[in-house]
Design a protein around this motif. Sequence first.
Motif: not given
Length: 250
Positions: A105-106, A108, A111, A114-115, A135, A152, A155-156, A159, A196
């Motif tokens: 990491g980090p 995408p 991410d 994770l989602e 997170l 992170i 950034e999330l 979304t 995470y």
Amino acid sequence: MTHPTLLVIAHGSRDPRHAATVHALTERVRAERPGLRVETAFLEFNAPSVPRVLERLAAQGADEVVALPLLLTRAFHAKTDIPSVLREARTRLPGLRVRQADVLGPSPVLDATLERRLREAGVRPGDVPRTGLVLAAAGSSDPEAIAVIAEIARELRHTGWCAVRPAFASASLPRTEDAVRALRAEGVDRVAVAPYVIAPGRLPDRIAAGAEAAGADVVADVLGPAPELARLLLDRFDEARVPVGASLSA
């Protein structure tokens, strides 16, 4: 041997679920790239150790190894422990070229994994705008690693989640339960917790316990042996094989 061996280096744990998950992930890596030799080693608690695997590879005629830390951030293990073990191995095994790949990491890819775990736990796309996300990372005393988790989380937030807060199971604050309660205090009706973390163990269990104690609505599973994660390992392996300034097609 004409192709480098991929050596996946995990931390290790007394919890047997940890090693089982690591081995399941490396099996996925083998399935993704048949013909690539993939070995697994652990820094502590589990066998085989990193020195033992490198000694065996050298004895079997291997001439090049890419050592890949199974870590999500560049903290103490990636900066100190693993480089130290590899330096000692290079001294003892001069015929074996060993290079260290970057941490996972980090990315995408992480991410997205994770989602996906959150969706599997019951978070539907329509839930996201009214859901706060915690997170929850393992934690570290390394400021760089903590800063990465915070970034992170930021950034999330873009979304679609109504709010995102980082949390840590050890070494750093806030704890998972505190982050969940903070979101509730801000008026967030629905809270999801996303570990995470790659594999089960003591710290992921602490994350889950904190989420339950604070009344989180959803707690996702760890990242685990996801196919996306296996492909990310191969990406890091390929990057480590390419000299700086060169391209994969060169």
